[in-house]
Design a protein around this motif. Structure first.
Motif, PDB file in Angstrom:
ATOM      1  N   LEU A  87      10.251-155.638  35.716  1.00  0.00           N
ATOM      2  CA  LEU A  87      10.984-156.331  34.654  1.00  0.00           C
ATOM      3  C   LEU A  87      12.258-155.578  34.285  1.00  0.00           C
ATOM      4  CD1 LEU A  87      10.632-158.802  32.795  1.00  0.00           C
ATOM      5  CD2 LEU A  87       9.490-157.294  31.187  1.00  0.00           C
ATOM      6  N   VAL A  88      12.150-154.267  34.137  1.00  0.00           N
ATOM      7  CA  VAL A  88      13.323-153.461  33.783  1.00  0.00           C
ATOM      8  C   VAL A  88      14.328-153.434  34.931  1.00  0.00           C
ATOM      9  CG1 VAL A  88      14.082-151.099  33.283  1.00  0.00           C
ATOM     10  CG2 VAL A  88      12.133-152.068  32.076  1.00  0.00           C
ATOM     11  N   PHE A  89      13.852-153.266  36.159  1.00  0.00           N
ATOM     12  CA  PHE A  89      14.721-153.239  37.332  1.00  0.00           C
ATOM     13  C   PHE A  89      15.544-154.532  37.443  1.00  0.00           C
ATOM     14  CE2 PHE A  89      15.100-154.509  41.837  1.00  0.00           C
ATOM     15  CZ  PHE A  89      15.984-153.543  42.270  1.00  0.00           C
ATOM     16  N   VAL A  90      14.872-155.648  37.336  1.00  0.00           N
ATOM     17  CA  VAL A  90      15.560-156.937  37.448  1.00  0.00           C
ATOM     18  C   VAL A  90      16.501-157.141  36.262  1.00  0.00           C
ATOM     19  CG1 VAL A  90      15.210-159.440  37.389  1.00  0.00           C
ATOM     20  CG2 VAL A  90      13.803-158.018  38.866  1.00  0.00           C
ATOM     21  N   GLY A  91      16.041-156.827  35.063  1.00  0.00           N
ATOM     22  CA  GLY A  91      16.884-157.018  33.877  1.00  0.00           C
ATOM     23  C   GLY A  91      18.143-156.184  33.903  1.00  0.00           C
ATOM     24  N   VAL A  92      18.008-154.914  34.207  1.00  0.00           N
ATOM     25  CA  VAL A  92      19.174-154.022  34.250  1.00  0.00           C
ATOM     26  C   VAL A  92      20.107-154.408  35.396  1.00  0.00           C
ATOM     27  CG1 VAL A  92      19.905-151.641  34.678  1.00  0.00           C
ATOM     28  CG2 VAL A  92      18.053-152.106  33.084  1.00  0.00           C
ATOM     29  N   GLY A  93      19.535-154.682  36.542  1.00  0.00           N
ATOM     30  CA  GLY A  93      20.355-155.035  37.705  1.00  0.00           C
ATOM     31  C   GLY A  93      21.211-156.264  37.480  1.00  0.00           C
ATOM     32  N   PHE A  94      20.606-157.311  36.958  1.00  0.00           N
ATOM     33  CA  PHE A  94      21.379-158.533  36.763  1.00  0.00           C
ATOM     34  C   PHE A  94      22.272-158.463  35.529  1.00  0.00           C
ATOM     35  CE2 PHE A  94      18.411-160.037  39.904  1.00  0.00           C
ATOM     36  CZ  PHE A  94      19.237-160.800  40.711  1.00  0.00           C
ATOM     37  N   SER A  95      21.908-157.660  34.539  1.00  0.00           N
ATOM     38  CA  SER A  95      22.812-157.447  33.401  1.00  0.00           C
ATOM     39  C   SER A  95      24.078-156.746  33.853  1.00  0.00           C
ATOM     40  CB  SER A  95      22.132-156.615  32.318  1.00  0.00           C
ATOM     41  OG  SER A  95      21.067-157.320  31.761  1.00  0.00           O
ATOM     42  N   LEU A  96      23.926-155.753  34.724  1.00  0.00           N
ATOM     43  CA  LEU A  96      25.105-155.073  35.262  1.00  0.00           C
ATOM     44  C   LEU A  96      25.936-156.020  36.128  1.00  0.00           C
ATOM     45  CD1 LEU A  96      23.638-151.577  36.193  1.00  0.00           C
ATOM     46  CD2 LEU A  96      25.213-152.136  34.329  1.00  0.00           C
ATOM     47  N   GLY A  97      25.262-156.896  36.853  1.00  0.00           N
ATOM     48  CA  GLY A  97      25.983-157.881  37.657  1.00  0.00           C
ATOM     49  C   GLY A  97      26.827-158.808  36.807  1.00  0.00           C
ATOM     50  N   VAL A  98      26.310-159.208  35.658  1.00  0.00           N
ATOM     51  CA  VAL A  98      27.062-160.093  34.757  1.00  0.00           C
ATOM     52  C   VAL A  98      28.202-159.341  34.093  1.00  0.00           C
ATOM     53  CG1 VAL A  98      26.918-161.422  32.609  1.00  0.00           C
ATOM     54  CG2 VAL A  98      25.156-161.692  34.346  1.00  0.00           C
ATOM     55  N   THR A  99      27.931-158.128  33.587  1.00  0.00           N
ATOM     56  CA  THR A  99      28.984-157.393  32.882  1.00  0.00           C
ATOM     57  C   THR A  99      30.113-156.959  33.809  1.00  0.00           C
ATOM     58  OG1 THR A  99      27.755-155.325  33.106  1.00  0.00           O
ATOM     59  CG2 THR A  99      27.484-156.552  31.058  1.00  0.00           C
ATOM     60  N   ASN A 100      29.816-156.762  35.099  1.00  0.00           N
ATOM     61  CA  ASN A 100      30.851-156.397  36.051  1.00  0.00           C
ATOM     62  C   ASN A 100      31.522-157.602  36.695  1.00  0.00           C
ATOM     63  OD1 ASN A 100      30.655-153.616  35.714  1.00  0.00           O
ATOM     64  ND2 ASN A 100      28.930-153.494  37.103  1.00  0.00           N
ATOM     65  N   GLY A 101      31.080-158.797  36.342  1.00  0.00           N
ATOM     66  CA  GLY A 101      31.730-160.008  36.833  1.00  0.00           C
ATOM     67  C   GLY A 101      31.314-160.444  38.228  1.00  0.00           C
ATOM     68  N   PHE A 102      30.215-159.907  38.757  1.00  0.00           N
ATOM     69  CA  PHE A 102      29.758-160.311  40.091  1.00  0.00           C
ATOM     70  C   PHE A 102      29.107-161.688  40.078  1.00  0.00           C
ATOM     71  CE2 PHE A 102      29.414-155.568  40.595  1.00  0.00           C
ATOM     72  CZ  PHE A 102      30.562-155.448  41.357  1.00  0.00           C
ATOM     73  N   VAL A 103      28.410-162.004  38.999  1.00  0.00           N
ATOM     74  CA  VAL A 103      27.733-163.299  38.867  1.00  0.00           C
ATOM     75  C   VAL A 103      27.941-163.821  37.454  1.00  0.00           C
ATOM     76  CG1 VAL A 103      25.923-162.860  40.587  1.00  0.00           C
ATOM     77  CG2 VAL A 103      25.552-162.170  38.239  1.00  0.00           C
ATOM     78  N   THR A 104      27.778-165.138  37.307  1.00  0.00           N
ATOM     79  CA  THR A 104      27.838-165.724  35.965  1.00  0.00           C
ATOM     80  C   THR A 104      26.467-165.573  35.318  1.00  0.00           C
ATOM     81  OG1 THR A 104      27.159-167.925  36.692  1.00  0.00           O
ATOM     82  CG2 THR A 104      29.525-167.429  36.753  1.00  0.00           C
ATOM     83  N   VAL A 105      26.396-165.879  34.034  1.00  0.00           N
ATOM     84  CA  VAL A 105      25.136-165.759  33.309  1.00  0.00           C
ATOM     85  C   VAL A 105      24.093-166.712  33.886  1.00  0.00           C
ATOM     86  CG1 VAL A 105      24.025-166.074  31.071  1.00  0.00           C
ATOM     87  CG2 VAL A 105      26.256-164.966  31.203  1.00  0.00           C
ATOM     88  N   ASN A 106      24.479-167.941  34.174  1.00  0.00           N
ATOM     89  CA  ASN A 106      23.528-168.921  34.717  1.00  0.00           C
ATOM     90  C   ASN A 106      23.026-168.500  36.093  1.00  0.00           C
ATOM     91  OD1 ASN A 106      23.702-170.529  32.451  1.00  0.00           O
ATOM     92  ND2 ASN A 106      25.359-171.774  33.299  1.00  0.00           N
ATOM     93  N   GLU A 107      23.916-168.028  36.942  1.00  0.00           N
ATOM     94  CA  GLU A 107      23.496-167.557  38.271  1.00  0.00           C
ATOM     95  C   GLU A 107      22.538-166.380  38.144  1.00  0.00           C
ATOM     96  OE1 GLU A 107      27.613-168.566  40.727  1.00  0.00           O
ATOM     97  OE2 GLU A 107      27.279-166.563  39.898  1.00  0.00           O
ATOM     98  N   ALA A 108      22.824-165.487  37.233  1.00  0.00           N
ATOM     99  CA  ALA A 108      21.978-164.308  37.053  1.00  0.00           C
ATOM    100  C   ALA A 108      20.598-164.697  36.526  1.00  0.00           C
ATOM    101  CB  ALA A 108      22.640-163.324  36.097  1.00  0.00           C
ATOM    102  N   GLN A 109      20.531-165.657  35.615  1.00  0.00           N
ATOM    103  CA  GLN A 109      19.236-166.056  35.058  1.00  0.00           C
ATOM    104  C   GLN A 109      18.326-166.643  36.126  1.00  0.00           C
ATOM    105  OE1 GLN A 109      20.439-168.686  31.912  1.00  0.00           O
ATOM    106  NE2 GLN A 109      20.326-167.084  30.373  1.00  0.00           N
ATOM    107  N   ILE A 110      18.846-167.565  36.899  1.00  0.00           N
ATOM    108  CA  ILE A 110      18.037-168.214  37.924  1.00  0.00           C
ATOM    109  C   ILE A 110      17.636-167.205  39.005  1.00  0.00           C
ATOM    110  CG2 ILE A 110      18.036-169.995  39.715  1.00  0.00           C
ATOM    111  CD1 ILE A 110      17.882-171.063  36.859  1.00  0.00           C
ATOM    112  N   THR A 111      18.585-166.429  39.481  1.00  0.00           N
ATOM    113  CA  THR A 111      18.311-165.465  40.539  1.00  0.00           C
ATOM    114  C   THR A 111      17.352-164.382  40.053  1.00  0.00           C
ATOM    115  OG1 THR A 111      20.549-165.863  41.320  1.00  0.00           O
ATOM    116  CG2 THR A 111      19.391-164.022  42.287  1.00  0.00           C
ATOM    117  N   ALA A 112      17.532-163.900  38.836  1.00  0.00           N
ATOM    118  CA  ALA A 112      16.649-162.859  38.292  1.00  0.00           C
ATOM    119  C   ALA A 112      15.222-163.374  38.166  1.00  0.00           C
ATOM    120  CB  ALA A 112      17.158-162.385  36.944  1.00  0.00           C
ATOM    121  N   LEU A 113      15.057-164.614  37.756  1.00  0.00           N
ATOM    122  CA  LEU A 113      13.712-165.181  37.637  1.00  0.00           C
ATOM    123  C   LEU A 113      13.039-165.281  38.999  1.00  0.00           C
ATOM    124  CD1 LEU A 113      12.086-165.993  35.223  1.00  0.00           C
ATOM    125  CD2 LEU A 113      12.820-168.336  35.549  1.00  0.00           C
ATOM    126  N   LEU A 114      13.788-165.678  40.012  1.00  0.00           N
ATOM    127  CA  LEU A 114      13.227-165.749  41.366  1.00  0.00           C
ATOM    128  C   LEU A 114      12.876-164.362  41.900  1.00  0.00           C
ATOM    129  CD1 LEU A 114      15.455-168.508  42.987  1.00  0.00           C
ATOM    130  CD2 LEU A 114      13.012-168.633  42.498  1.00  0.00           C
TER     131      LEU A 114
END
Length: 131
Positions: A87-114
């Motif tokens: 849970l922490v690995f996925v949360g931190v990883g995709f949060s960093l992806g959003v804050t650095n502009g690699f993915v949008t919030v919606n893309e990160a939510q769906i991908t993180a859940l998968l």
């Protein structure tokens, strides 16, 4: 002996994924009323609740629902810690992806859940299958 078919593994991983998301929601509720907003205070309120739910409540609930009674109780294994780490690995990883502009919030939510689901599937296969 519990069912270890693919459908049973998918059901268990789905349950753990949904439970993890609900645990996040419940853990964040007390921190949402903190005013003024302070990250250290919010983390101090959220993390102990989340750790308690994932490390203690989840193993007991999984044993109760899915009937894992063989061997050591899940509470005495690294099951809860593995779910929490995923849970922490996925949360931190995709949060960093959003804050650095690699993915949008919606893309990160769906991908993180998968990603979280497939990590949980691996955890379930390791701890809850009777191989």
């Amino acid at each position: 002996m519990p069912d270890t078919g693919l459908a049973a593994l998918i059901l268990r991983a789905g349950f753990i994924t949904v439970f993890s998301q609900l645990a996040l929601f419940v853990a964040v509720l007390p921190a949402s009323v903190v005013s003024p907003v302070s990250l250290p205070v919010q983390l101090g309120l959220t993390l102990p609740i989340l750790v308690g739910i994932i490390l203690f409540v989840l193993p007991l609930l999984v044993e109760r629902i899915f009937g894992k009674t063989d061997g050591q109780p899940l509470m005495q294994t690294w099951f809860g810690a593995a779910v929490f780490a995923a849970l922490v690995f996925v949360g931190v990883g995709f949060s960093l992806g959003v804050t650095n502009g690699f993915v949008t919030v919606n893309e990160a939510q769906i991908t993180a859940l998968l990603v979280l689901f497939f990590l949980n599937l691996s955890i379930v296969r390791h701890w809850l299958s009777a191989d």
